[in-house]
Motif scaffolding. Structure first.
Motif, PDB file in Angstrom:
ATOM      1  N   GLU A 106       0.826  -1.203   0.000  1.00 41.99           N
ATOM      2  CA  GLU A 106       0.000   0.000   0.000  1.00 41.99           C
ATOM      3  C   GLU A 106       0.864   1.258   0.000  1.00 41.99           C
ATOM      4  O   GLU A 106       0.544   2.246  -0.682  1.00 41.99           O
ATOM      5  CB  GLU A 106      -0.922  -0.009   1.211  1.00 41.99           C
ATOM      6  N   ILE A 107       1.968   1.222   0.750  1.00 41.33           N
ATOM      7  CA  ILE A 107       2.876   2.379   0.774  1.00 41.33           C
ATOM      8  C   ILE A 107       3.504   2.591  -0.599  1.00 41.33           C
ATOM      9  O   ILE A 107       3.599   3.722  -1.103  1.00 41.33           O
ATOM     10  CB  ILE A 107       3.959   2.179   1.856  1.00 41.33           C
ATOM     11  N   GLU A 108       3.932   1.461  -1.207  1.00 40.80           N
ATOM     12  CA  GLU A 108       4.517   1.579  -2.543  1.00 40.80           C
ATOM     13  C   GLU A 108       3.486   2.082  -3.545  1.00 40.80           C
ATOM     14  O   GLU A 108       3.803   2.916  -4.408  1.00 40.80           O
ATOM     15  CB  GLU A 108       5.060   0.213  -2.979  1.00 40.80           C
ATOM     16  N   LEU A 109       2.261   1.580  -3.418  1.00 38.92           N
ATOM     17  CA  LEU A 109       1.213   2.047  -4.324  1.00 38.92           C
ATOM     18  C   LEU A 109       0.943   3.531  -4.129  1.00 38.92           C
ATOM     19  O   LEU A 109       0.760   4.281  -5.103  1.00 38.92           O
ATOM     20  CB  LEU A 109      -0.066   1.232  -4.093  1.00 38.92           C
ATOM     21  N   GLU A 110       0.933   3.937  -2.857  1.00 36.70           N
ATOM     22  CA  GLU A 110       0.703   5.358  -2.582  1.00 36.70           C
ATOM     23  C   GLU A 110       1.817   6.216  -3.166  1.00 36.70           C
ATOM     24  O   GLU A 110       1.565   7.295  -3.728  1.00 36.70           O
ATOM     25  CB  GLU A 110       0.600   5.567  -1.074  1.00 36.70           C
ATOM     26  N   LYS A 111       3.070   5.704  -3.043  1.00 34.68           N
ATOM     27  CA  LYS A 111       4.190   6.455  -3.616  1.00 34.68           C
ATOM     28  C   LYS A 111       4.050   6.552  -5.141  1.00 34.68           C
ATOM     29  O   LYS A 111       4.287   7.617  -5.734  1.00 34.68           O
ATOM     30  CB  LYS A 111       5.513   5.774  -3.249  1.00 34.68           C
ATOM     31  N   ARG A 112       3.679   5.411  -5.756  1.00 32.45           N
ATOM     32  CA  ARG A 112       3.525   5.440  -7.214  1.00 32.45           C
ATOM     33  C   ARG A 112       2.406   6.385  -7.636  1.00 32.45           C
ATOM     34  O   ARG A 112       2.525   7.099  -8.638  1.00 32.45           O
ATOM     35  CB  ARG A 112       3.245   4.021  -7.723  1.00 32.45           C
ATOM     36  N   LEU A 113       1.313   6.382  -6.843  1.00 31.77           N
ATOM     37  CA  LEU A 113       0.215   7.287  -7.177  1.00 31.77           C
ATOM     38  C   LEU A 113       0.636   8.745  -7.047  1.00 31.77           C
ATOM     39  O   LEU A 113       0.279   9.585  -7.896  1.00 31.77           O
ATOM     40  CB  LEU A 113      -0.989   6.990  -6.266  1.00 31.77           C
ATOM     41  N   ARG A 114       1.394   9.048  -5.979  1.00 27.44           N
ATOM     42  CA  ARG A 114       1.851  10.435  -5.820  1.00 27.44           C
ATOM     43  C   ARG A 114       2.783  10.831  -6.960  1.00 27.44           C
ATOM     44  O   ARG A 114       2.695  11.943  -7.500  1.00 27.44           O
ATOM     45  CB  ARG A 114       2.562  10.594  -4.470  1.00 27.44           C
TER      46      ARG A 114
ATOM     47  N   LEU B 207      15.697   8.514 -15.568  1.00 19.61           N
ATOM     48  CA  LEU B 207      15.183   7.595 -14.555  1.00 19.61           C
ATOM     49  C   LEU B 207      13.703   7.834 -14.277  1.00 19.61           C
ATOM     50  O   LEU B 207      12.981   6.904 -13.913  1.00 19.61           O
ATOM     51  CB  LEU B 207      16.002   7.716 -13.260  1.00 19.61           C
ATOM     52  N   SER B 208      13.258   9.087 -14.433  1.00 17.21           N
ATOM     53  CA  SER B 208      11.824   9.357 -14.293  1.00 17.21           C
ATOM     54  C   SER B 208      11.050   8.616 -15.383  1.00 17.21           C
ATOM     55  O   SER B 208       9.971   8.065 -15.134  1.00 17.21           O
ATOM     56  CB  SER B 208      11.551  10.858 -14.375  1.00 17.21           C
ATOM     57  N   MET B 209      11.594   8.599 -16.612  1.00 15.28           N
ATOM     58  CA  MET B 209      10.961   7.867 -17.697  1.00 15.28           C
ATOM     59  C   MET B 209      10.965   6.362 -17.406  1.00 15.28           C
ATOM     60  O   MET B 209       9.972   5.657 -17.656  1.00 15.28           O
ATOM     61  CB  MET B 209      11.702   8.143 -19.010  1.00 15.28           C
ATOM     62  N   VAL B 210      12.086   5.864 -16.844  1.00 19.24           N
ATOM     63  CA  VAL B 210      12.170   4.443 -16.469  1.00 19.24           C
ATOM     64  C   VAL B 210      11.104   4.099 -15.440  1.00 19.24           C
ATOM     65  O   VAL B 210      10.414   3.081 -15.545  1.00 19.24           O
ATOM     66  CB  VAL B 210      13.583   4.122 -15.938  1.00 19.24           C
ATOM     67  N   HIS B 211      10.966   4.947 -14.440  1.00 21.06           N
ATOM     68  CA  HIS B 211       9.971   4.719 -13.394  1.00 21.06           C
ATOM     69  C   HIS B 211       8.558   4.694 -13.989  1.00 21.06           C
ATOM     70  O   HIS B 211       7.723   3.858 -13.629  1.00 21.06           O
ATOM     71  CB  HIS B 211      10.088   5.814 -12.334  1.00 21.06           C
ATOM     72  N   ARG B 212       8.287   5.628 -14.911  1.00 20.03           N
ATOM     73  CA  ARG B 212       6.956   5.688 -15.512  1.00 20.03           C
ATOM     74  C   ARG B 212       6.646   4.433 -16.319  1.00 20.03           C
ATOM     75  O   ARG B 212       5.550   3.863 -16.227  1.00 20.03           O
ATOM     76  CB  ARG B 212       6.871   6.931 -16.407  1.00 20.03           C
ATOM     77  N   ILE B 213       7.624   3.913 -17.061  1.00 20.97           N
ATOM     78  CA  ILE B 213       7.405   2.710 -17.882  1.00 20.97           C
ATOM     79  C   ILE B 213       7.158   1.489 -16.985  1.00 20.97           C
ATOM     80  O   ILE B 213       6.223   0.707 -17.222  1.00 20.97           O
ATOM     81  CB  ILE B 213       8.608   2.470 -18.813  1.00 20.97           C
ATOM     82  N   ILE B 214       7.978   1.330 -15.934  1.00 18.80           N
ATOM     83  CA  ILE B 214       7.804   0.180 -15.024  1.00 18.80           C
ATOM     84  C   ILE B 214       6.456   0.283 -14.308  1.00 18.80           C
ATOM     85  O   ILE B 214       5.740  -0.719 -14.125  1.00 18.80           O
ATOM     86  CB  ILE B 214       8.958   0.124 -14.017  1.00 18.80           C
ATOM     87  N   ASN B 215       6.090   1.498 -13.961  1.00 18.20           N
ATOM     88  CA  ASN B 215       4.807   1.687 -13.288  1.00 18.20           C
ATOM     89  C   ASN B 215       3.645   1.356 -14.225  1.00 18.20           C
ATOM     90  O   ASN B 215       2.637   0.762 -13.819  1.00 18.20           O
ATOM     91  CB  ASN B 215       4.705   3.135 -12.791  1.00 18.20           C
TER      92      ASN B 215
ATOM     93  N   THR C 155       7.524  -2.518 -10.054  1.00 22.73           N
ATOM     94  CA  THR C 155       8.181  -1.571  -9.146  1.00 22.73           C
ATOM     95  C   THR C 155       9.660  -1.532  -9.487  1.00 22.73           C
ATOM     96  O   THR C 155      10.219  -2.481 -10.047  1.00 22.73           O
ATOM     97  CB  THR C 155       8.012  -2.005  -7.668  1.00 22.73           C
ATOM     98  N   ILE C 156      10.301  -0.419  -9.120  1.00 23.03           N
ATOM     99  CA  ILE C 156      11.736  -0.266  -9.297  1.00 23.03           C
ATOM    100  C   ILE C 156      12.287   0.445  -8.079  1.00 23.03           C
ATOM    101  O   ILE C 156      11.650   1.370  -7.544  1.00 23.03           O
ATOM    102  CB  ILE C 156      12.076   0.503 -10.596  1.00 23.03           C
ATOM    103  N   GLY C 157      13.447   0.003  -7.603  1.00 26.46           N
ATOM    104  CA  GLY C 157      14.078   0.611  -6.444  1.00 26.46           C
ATOM    105  C   GLY C 157      15.577   0.609  -6.597  1.00 26.46           C
ATOM    106  O   GLY C 157      16.146  -0.115  -7.423  1.00 26.46           O
ATOM    107  N   VAL C 158      16.255   1.430  -5.812  1.00 21.85           N
ATOM    108  CA  VAL C 158      17.700   1.555  -5.861  1.00 21.85           C
ATOM    109  C   VAL C 158      18.286   1.022  -4.565  1.00 21.85           C
ATOM    110  O   VAL C 158      17.672   1.143  -3.503  1.00 21.85           O
ATOM    111  CB  VAL C 158      18.113   3.027  -6.112  1.00 21.85           C
ATOM    112  N   PHE C 159      19.483   0.417  -4.641  1.00 20.76           N
ATOM    113  CA  PHE C 159      20.132  -0.134  -3.446  1.00 20.76           C
ATOM    114  C   PHE C 159      21.638  -0.095  -3.662  1.00 20.76           C
ATOM    115  O   PHE C 159      22.138   0.177  -4.765  1.00 20.76           O
ATOM    116  CB  PHE C 159      19.652  -1.565  -3.176  1.00 20.76           C
TER     117      PHE C 159
END
Length: 481
Positions: free
Chosen positions: A247-255, A443-451, A456-460
């Motif tokens: 739910e937190i990840e979904l909320e982040k993606r929605l924001r 990376l914003s474009m990458v995030h949008r495509i994965i979404n 999901t996509i994350g950095v580590f």
């Protein structure tokens, strides 16, 4: 009240009281039986001698009297036999206990004209004596017979035996109580305390506690049930945490999606307003560059103007693409083809820098439902960013299928991304490159495509030492039908 004390008060104590009463009654009954037997034997001897002695007294035959009294001693434990006249004076006697009765008591027996027996103490000895009137054949009373039996053997020990029996019972009862207490403590109280300890620790927040399955069958079943309940609770907690995380990840993606949508609206307006002026500037610069009257220096400056204008146009195009709603057209795509296609596109950038590319894919290669062109764009962008980082000599791409999801990792051995910037790397216009070398939209474009693909996509921090990106994509279409 504790269970142990409750069992002692309600079960053991009443049981022992019943046993004590029963034992005392049994001992008393035994004592009465022994005494009754003693009395019956003395009474029978007295009756047997009464008739013979009555004739002897009536004839005043001392020899017959003496023989009859001596015959009394042939019976078991007869210790005294005496004959008294009606006035209570002794006529003849043998043995012990002559003075057990007074003259008045002897005369009273003659008056009552019946057998009389009683226990008497004399010189520290206990006797049972029977008095019987002596009658002649015509019914006249000529005297009284006294037969004495000394309390020896079991008769003298009935009281002692009673005390010994009570002591043995008390010792036995104490042993039984101790055994019950030990058994209760070992087989009931300790297992209960272990279960209570586990529950208290769980209550304090230690959800990893489990009861040891040992002891009697009932406690093993209880411990297994408790462990099963704790395992079920842990599983539920894990599901709740996983749901909260999603739910937190979904909320982040929605924001972020909302932010990108707002940015897209802004970009569309900006592109509309500055598109025409940029076209004019680019056209005029191109015309000026064709004139022969200008020198090479001015022509180079005009070329730079045109390059910057094109860069602005590309940024505006990326902004419009970033904020636009997309309907992703998906089909089945083999993972290895997507990865090797992206590697081929960046190969020209890797070779001059001496970067080694390592690829590890599962076998057989999974097939995912995705837009192949967009996934290749994502991988190309990540590989290019890794290759352009300072000091990178190794890039690793690996994948793993977990249930109905595909996990894909892109890592490098460069300087990495500081932890404080992990939450910002997917924001528009955020870049770690020098000014003029990156727009911060990749990376914003990458995030949008994965979404858009429901992933999901994350950095580590990569074990290689640099930055790592983890992509999670569903292998099948998760959209509701």
């Amino acid at each position: 009240m504790r269970l142990r004390n409750l069992i002692i008060v309600t079960v053991i104590v009443p049981l022992f009281v019943i046993l004590v009463v029963f034992s005392l009654v049994a001992i008393k009954s035994m004592e009465d039986n022994v005494r009754s037997k003693l009395q019956n034997e003395v009474d029978m001897v007295t009756h047997a001698l009464g008739t013979t002695l009555g004739y002897a007294v009536a004839r005043e035959n001392d020899t017959s009297l003496e023989e009859a009294l001596e015959a009394a001693f042939s019976f078991h434990r007869i210790y005294g036999a005496y004959v008294f006249d009606p006035n209570g004076r002794e006529i003849y006697g043998l043995g012990l206990g002559r003075e057990l009765f007074s003259r008045e008591e002897i005369q009273q027996v003659i008056e009552d004209d019946e057998l009389y027996g009683n226990y008497r103490q004399f010189e520290g000895w206990t006797y049972y004596s029977a008095l019987k009137p002596l009658r002649t054949p015509d019914g006249e009373v000529h005297g009284v017979l006294q037969v004495n039996r000394l309390n020896t053997g079991i008769e003298n020990y009935t009281g002692f035996l009673s005390i010994v029996a009570v002591l043995v019972f008390v010792v036995g009862a104490a042993g039984i109580v101790l055994s019950i207490w030990w058994g209760f403590r070992h087989y009931i109280e300790r297992p209960l305390n272990r279960l209570v300890t586990v529950m208290l620790r769980v209550e304090d927040g230690d959800r990893q506690q489990r009861a040891s399955i040992e002891g009697p069958e009932e406690y093993r079943r209880l411990a297994a049930g408790l462990n099963g309940m704790l395992d079920a609770m842990a599983e539920k907690d894990h599901d709740i945490e996983d749901r909260q995380r999603r739910e937190i990840e979904l909320e982040k993606r929605l924001r972020k999606s909302k932010k990108l949508a707002e940015l897209g609206v802004l970009a569309a307006g900006v592109a509309h307003e500055i598109g025409a002026p940029l076209t004019v500037i680019n056209g005029q610069a191109q015309r000026l560059a064709r004139r022969d009257v200008i020198g090479d220096n001015e022509r180079a400056r005009l070329s730079r103007i045109r390059g910057e204008v094109e860069r602005i146009v590309e940024i505006v195009r990326q902004l419009m693409e970033l904020g636009r709603q997309h309907n992703v057209e998906k089909d089945e795509q083999p993972l290895d083809e997507l990865v090797y296609s992206a590697c081929a596109l960046v190969e020209e950038e890797l070779e001059p820098r001496g970067v080694r590319l390592e690829i590890t894919l599962p076998s057989p290669t999974p097939t995912l439902l995705a837009n192949g062109q967009q996934i290749v764009q994502v991988l190309t962008n990540l590989l290019r960013n890794a290759a352009q980082a300072n000091g990178v000599s190794r890039i690793r791409v690996c994948a793993e299928q977990q249930r109905q999801e595909l996990h894909l990792w892109v890592e490098d051995d460069g300087p990495g991304i500081p932890t404080s910037q992990h939450q910002q790397v997917f924001d528009p216009f955020f870049t770690t490159k020098p000014v003029g070398q990156g727009s911060g939209l990749g990376l914003s474009m990458v995030h949008r495509i994965i979404n858009d693909h429901g992933g999901t996509i994350g950095v580590f921090h990569s074990p290689l030492g640099g930055a790592g990106f983890e992509i999670t994509l569903p292998l099948y279409d998760t959209r509701p039908t």
